[in-house]
Enzyme design. Sequence first.
Site, PDB file in Angstrom:
ATOM      1  N   LYS A 110       6.924  -3.474  -4.322  1.00  0.00           N
ATOM      2  CA  LYS A 110       8.317  -3.036  -4.222  1.00  0.00           C
ATOM      3  C   LYS A 110       8.882  -3.276  -2.839  1.00  0.00           C
ATOM      4  O   LYS A 110       9.991  -3.762  -2.696  1.00  0.00           O
ATOM      5  CB  LYS A 110       8.429  -1.552  -4.594  1.00  0.00           C
ATOM      6  CG  LYS A 110       9.858  -1.019  -4.590  1.00  0.00           C
ATOM      7  CD  LYS A 110      10.722  -1.741  -5.616  1.00  0.00           C
ATOM      8  CE  LYS A 110      12.167  -1.314  -5.573  1.00  0.00           C
ATOM      9  NZ  LYS A 110      13.036  -2.265  -6.312  1.00  0.00           N
ATOM     10  N   GLU A 166      19.676 -15.548  -8.619  1.00  0.00           N
ATOM     11  CA  GLU A 166      19.179 -14.198  -8.886  1.00  0.00           C
ATOM     12  C   GLU A 166      18.662 -14.068 -10.329  1.00  0.00           C
ATOM     13  O   GLU A 166      17.616 -13.455 -10.565  1.00  0.00           O
ATOM     14  CB  GLU A 166      20.299 -13.180  -8.597  1.00  0.00           C
ATOM     15  CG  GLU A 166      19.966 -11.739  -8.898  1.00  0.00           C
ATOM     16  CD  GLU A 166      18.724 -11.213  -8.183  1.00  0.00           C
ATOM     17  OE1 GLU A 166      18.206 -11.875  -7.277  1.00  0.00           O
ATOM     18  OE2 GLU A 166      18.245 -10.139  -8.583  1.00  0.00           O
ATOM     19  N   TRP A 190      -2.971  -2.686  -1.481  1.00  0.00           N
ATOM     20  CA  TRP A 190      -2.537  -4.036  -1.850  1.00  0.00           C
ATOM     21  C   TRP A 190      -3.244  -4.942  -0.843  1.00  0.00           C
ATOM     22  O   TRP A 190      -2.921  -4.918   0.345  1.00  0.00           O
ATOM     23  CB  TRP A 190      -1.018  -4.121  -1.735  1.00  0.00           C
ATOM     24  CG  TRP A 190      -0.390  -5.361  -2.262  1.00  0.00           C
ATOM     25  CD1 TRP A 190      -0.037  -5.615  -3.564  1.00  0.00           C
ATOM     26  CD2 TRP A 190       0.007  -6.512  -1.509  1.00  0.00           C
ATOM     27  NE1 TRP A 190       0.547  -6.857  -3.650  1.00  0.00           N
ATOM     28  CE2 TRP A 190       0.585  -7.428  -2.419  1.00  0.00           C
ATOM     29  CE3 TRP A 190      -0.069  -6.867  -0.158  1.00  0.00           C
ATOM     30  CZ2 TRP A 190       1.078  -8.667  -2.016  1.00  0.00           C
ATOM     31  CZ3 TRP A 190       0.428  -8.097   0.240  1.00  0.00           C
ATOM     32  CH2 TRP A 190       0.979  -8.985  -0.691  1.00  0.00           C
ATOM     33  N   HIS A 229      21.749 -34.676  -9.583  1.00  0.00           N
ATOM     34  CA  HIS A 229      21.076 -35.312  -8.435  1.00  0.00           C
ATOM     35  C   HIS A 229      19.558 -35.190  -8.528  1.00  0.00           C
ATOM     36  O   HIS A 229      18.873 -35.365  -7.523  1.00  0.00           O
ATOM     37  CB  HIS A 229      21.593 -34.709  -7.126  1.00  0.00           C
ATOM     38  CG  HIS A 229      23.062 -34.929  -6.930  1.00  0.00           C
ATOM     39  ND1 HIS A 229      23.602 -36.157  -6.642  1.00  0.00           N
ATOM     40  CD2 HIS A 229      24.112 -34.075  -7.028  1.00  0.00           C
ATOM     41  CE1 HIS A 229      24.922 -36.054  -6.552  1.00  0.00           C
ATOM     42  NE2 HIS A 229      25.255 -34.794  -6.785  1.00  0.00           N
ATOM     43  N   CYS A 268       0.821  -1.211   0.000  1.00  0.00           N
ATOM     44  CA  CYS A 268       0.000   0.000   0.000  1.00  0.00           C
ATOM     45  C   CYS A 268       0.859   1.266   0.000  1.00  0.00           C
ATOM     46  O   CYS A 268       1.995   1.253   0.466  1.00  0.00           O
ATOM     47  CB  CYS A 268      -0.878   0.027   1.241  1.00  0.00           C
ATOM     48  SG  CYS A 268      -1.830  -1.459   1.469  1.00  0.00           S
ATOM     49  N   LYS A 321      14.821 -13.061 -11.266  1.00  0.00           N
ATOM     50  CA  LYS A 321      14.480 -11.932 -12.150  1.00  0.00           C
ATOM     51  C   LYS A 321      13.547 -12.398 -13.255  1.00  0.00           C
ATOM     52  O   LYS A 321      12.553 -11.758 -13.550  1.00  0.00           O
ATOM     53  CB  LYS A 321      15.725 -11.355 -12.811  1.00  0.00           C
ATOM     54  CG  LYS A 321      16.550 -10.308 -12.162  1.00  0.00           C
ATOM     55  CD  LYS A 321      15.960  -9.060 -11.673  1.00  0.00           C
ATOM     56  CE  LYS A 321      15.243  -9.200 -10.377  1.00  0.00           C
ATOM     57  NZ  LYS A 321      15.936  -9.027  -9.164  1.00  0.00           N
ATOM     58  N   ASN A 351      -1.592   1.894   6.022  1.00  0.00           N
ATOM     59  CA  ASN A 351      -0.678   0.828   5.582  1.00  0.00           C
ATOM     60  C   ASN A 351      -0.384  -0.040   6.790  1.00  0.00           C
ATOM     61  O   ASN A 351      -0.137   0.488   7.882  1.00  0.00           O
ATOM     62  CB  ASN A 351       0.663   1.402   5.088  1.00  0.00           C
ATOM     63  CG  ASN A 351       0.550   2.047   3.734  1.00  0.00           C
ATOM     64  OD1 ASN A 351      -0.541   2.141   3.181  1.00  0.00           O
ATOM     65  ND2 ASN A 351       1.673   2.491   3.210  1.00  0.00           N
ATOM     66  N   GLY A 352      -0.370  -1.352   6.590  1.00  0.00           N
ATOM     67  CA  GLY A 352      -0.059  -2.250   7.706  1.00  0.00           C
ATOM     68  C   GLY A 352      -1.229  -3.166   7.984  1.00  0.00           C
ATOM     69  O   GLY A 352      -2.150  -3.300   7.175  1.00  0.00           O
ATOM     70  N   GLU A 399       9.949 -13.326 -11.906  1.00  0.00           N
ATOM     71  CA  GLU A 399       9.093 -12.272 -11.348  1.00  0.00           C
ATOM     72  C   GLU A 399       8.559 -11.317 -12.411  1.00  0.00           C
ATOM     73  O   GLU A 399       7.467 -10.795 -12.264  1.00  0.00           O
ATOM     74  CB  GLU A 399       9.759 -11.533 -10.184  1.00  0.00           C
ATOM     75  CG  GLU A 399      10.898 -10.636 -10.510  1.00  0.00           C
ATOM     76  CD  GLU A 399      11.446  -9.917  -9.280  1.00  0.00           C
ATOM     77  OE1 GLU A 399      10.673  -9.554  -8.398  1.00  0.00           O
ATOM     78  OE2 GLU A 399      12.680  -9.714  -9.236  1.00  0.00           O
ATOM     79  N   ARG A 441       5.022   0.518  -6.081  1.00  0.00           N
ATOM     80  CA  ARG A 441       4.999  -0.338  -4.897  1.00  0.00           C
ATOM     81  C   ARG A 441       4.113  -1.565  -5.113  1.00  0.00           C
ATOM     82  O   ARG A 441       4.194  -2.520  -4.354  1.00  0.00           O
ATOM     83  CB  ARG A 441       4.474   0.448  -3.687  1.00  0.00           C
ATOM     84  CG  ARG A 441       5.384   1.572  -3.260  1.00  0.00           C
ATOM     85  CD  ARG A 441       4.710   2.449  -2.234  1.00  0.00           C
ATOM     86  NE  ARG A 441       4.382   1.741  -1.020  1.00  0.00           N
ATOM     87  CZ  ARG A 441       5.160   1.667   0.042  1.00  0.00           C
ATOM     88  NH1 ARG A 441       6.322   2.283   0.037  1.00  0.00           N
ATOM     89  NH2 ARG A 441       4.794   1.006   1.115  1.00  0.00           N
TER      90      ARG A 441
HETATM   91  O1  M6R Z   1      13.679  -4.014   0.008  1.00  0.00           O
HETATM   92  P1  M6R Z   1      14.333  -5.344   0.191  1.00  0.00           P
HETATM   93  O2  M6R Z   1      15.685  -5.416  -0.434  1.00  0.00           O
HETATM   94  O3  M6R Z   1      14.367  -5.787   1.629  1.00  0.00           O
HETATM   95  O4  M6R Z   1      13.410  -6.370  -0.582  1.00  0.00           O
HETATM   96  C1  M6R Z   1      13.642  -7.741  -0.519  1.00  0.00           C
HETATM   97  C2  M6R Z   1      12.852  -8.477  -1.569  1.00  0.00           C
HETATM   98  O5  M6R Z   1      11.486  -8.294  -1.374  1.00  0.00           O
HETATM   99  C3  M6R Z   1      13.213  -8.009  -2.992  1.00  0.00           C
HETATM  100  O6  M6R Z   1      14.572  -8.146  -3.250  1.00  0.00           O
HETATM  101  C4  M6R Z   1      12.421  -8.813  -4.033  1.00  0.00           C
HETATM  102  O7  M6R Z   1      12.862 -10.133  -4.066  1.00  0.00           O
HETATM  103  C5  M6R Z   1      12.530  -8.143  -5.391  1.00  0.00           C
HETATM  104  N1  M6R Z   1      11.254  -8.154  -6.026  1.00  0.00           N
HETATM  105  C6  M6R Z   1      13.500  -8.791  -6.287  1.00  0.00           C
HETATM  106  O8  M6R Z   1      13.571  -8.207  -7.537  1.00  0.00           O
END
Ligand code: M6R
Length: 604
Positions: free
Chosen positions: A599, A477, A74, A500, A2, A481, A100-101, A484, A27
């Site tokens: 985000k 990583e 959200w 394995h 949010c 990427k 938010n929260g 997502e 976000r």
């Molecule tokens: O703000 P942060 O680095 O703590 O966020 C951690 C993860 O939520 C963040 O890296 C997430 O995996 C991203 N969407 C990756 O691209």
Amino acid sequence: MCGIIGYTGQRRAIPLLLQALKRLEYRGYDSAGIAIVEKGTLQVFRKKGKIKELEQELEGKEWVTSFGIGHTRWATHGIPSDHNAHPHCDCQKTIALVHNGIIENYKSLKEMLLREGHVFSSDTDTEVIAHLLEGEGSPKERLLRTVSLLEGSFALCILFTEEEGVLYGVRKSSPLILGVGEGEYFLSSDIPAFLEYTRSAVLLDDGEVVRVDRSGFTVFDFQGQAKDKKPITIPWDPVSAEKGGFKHFMLKEIHEEPRVFEDTLAGRIDFHKQTVALEELENLPFSSVRRVTIVACGTACHAGMLGKIYLETLARLPVAVEYASEFRYQEPLLQDTLVIAISQSGETADTLRAVELAREQGARILSVCNVLGSSLTRISDWVLYTRAGLEISVASTKAFLGQVTVLLLLSLFLGEKRGVLAPERQESLLRELLSLPRKMNQILKEEQSIHEIARQYYRHQNFFYLGRGLLYPLALEGALKLKEISYAYAEGLSAGEMKHGPIALVGPDLVSIVLVGEGERRIKMLGNIEEIRARQGKIIAVASENDTEVKEKVDFFIPIPPTSEFLSPLLAIIPLQLFAYYMALERGCDIDQPRNLAKSVTVE
Ligand code: M6R
């Protein structure tokens, strides 16, 4: 997650609130809404979907008020819908608020309010707050009384029709920042929402309430005791919130990586002495640190896995890396342990809870963070900033590069302080660091060939990312990427593990992105390549530009300028990010705001 915006000043509130909500879009959200007070009457508009739906709803409204609040939601409690979108109101429509929260005790509060005769119009936890704010006393008194009843996490922005021009903000375990302009104020969960109007901001702390009108602000605690808070200057440039000619923020942010790398190094290397100088760590008790535990989530955790190898090799410290969401429920042994928390946003709920647990166990905390004054930095003993600037795309790219850079610097620094790092090794790494921005730019210049590879494979649904050593976290990583933002299925693997089990999946439909390093692991990777070829799997290799042997064996070859094995992740990450980007582009995905993602993940 949010996003909150509140405004009081002289500008017309509706266009300003809509613009600010667009700045918060990155976000992640599923609905949006605003509330304004026009000639003493509260007007509320809420729409499921994108902000443009809300804009359509508001088209033709000529209201001139310069006072209002807005929200991107959200969903947590209650499906995404118009009626669950914020702002929420009391029964008489004299109070509106955004939140938010999560209010953890909302069920018992709602039962109490229903018994008292309150009528609810949403399924949210938030609405209880609006009803609790009804009753006797001044708005401030009612607010303090309400806050004392709430359990959970909440950043709130509230307006009361009886106090036109006055906004209240409350912060507990969820960020809230006051933007301070000339005769105008902004309350937001996020700096980009008001960055184009002011770079002066007051960072509220947990347990604080702010009352703001057009002439000034006062901050007090939950008991009503006044607190002295001063604005700070936000170092980000408003231009960083623009796409700058790029189609997406993600692409812009990948292209910023050479600059991020240089900025993150700036002032931290003493080239005369050939050492790393981290002023931020001046009082860190090096000799009493026996172990390190790294906690982080997602991409930040992958940076942490690289940090483990750097710290173990260069500083000879044993390191454990834990997902913050797992660590926080464990009973860790943290004697003589330095806990390193890594987070771009500094607001990730699981990482914050992990740090709180570590503190309770007596550990000292060093955070690696990108956002000045974020919650994480405020509960840490030491902070190393990544200096990546504002990262808007949900997919973290330049922040990852900044995190890896900081962890490398930290490892060199600790290695020297602990007397375990050979000066020649340190010098040669520092020398080589200087050539990396040029090499990064060289890779970026080749992005069209990566786009071409994506054009070949964008219809494929299954991908392996294989790496060994430092290139194993990079494989994780790269896979994260891709999945997502392109929604293709991707699995990052330690290449040695392939035989394995995962090799059962290899066949003509599977594309493997093989990350080939140097040294003894390279021979093993050649073995992996042969195993995939034997099963007609497709192969894209990322390897040193000199590696003609690999080039001949694979379907596509992405060359990386030669560098020290230690630094290779800082180069090899760029084509992986670009490949994910172009795959998502070809698949027509919403790249900067991928579905279901946010985000900063401020819920646990
Ligand atoms: O703000 P942060 O680095 O703590 O966020 C951690 C993860 O939520 C963040 O890296 C997430 O995996 C991203 N969407 C990756 O691209």
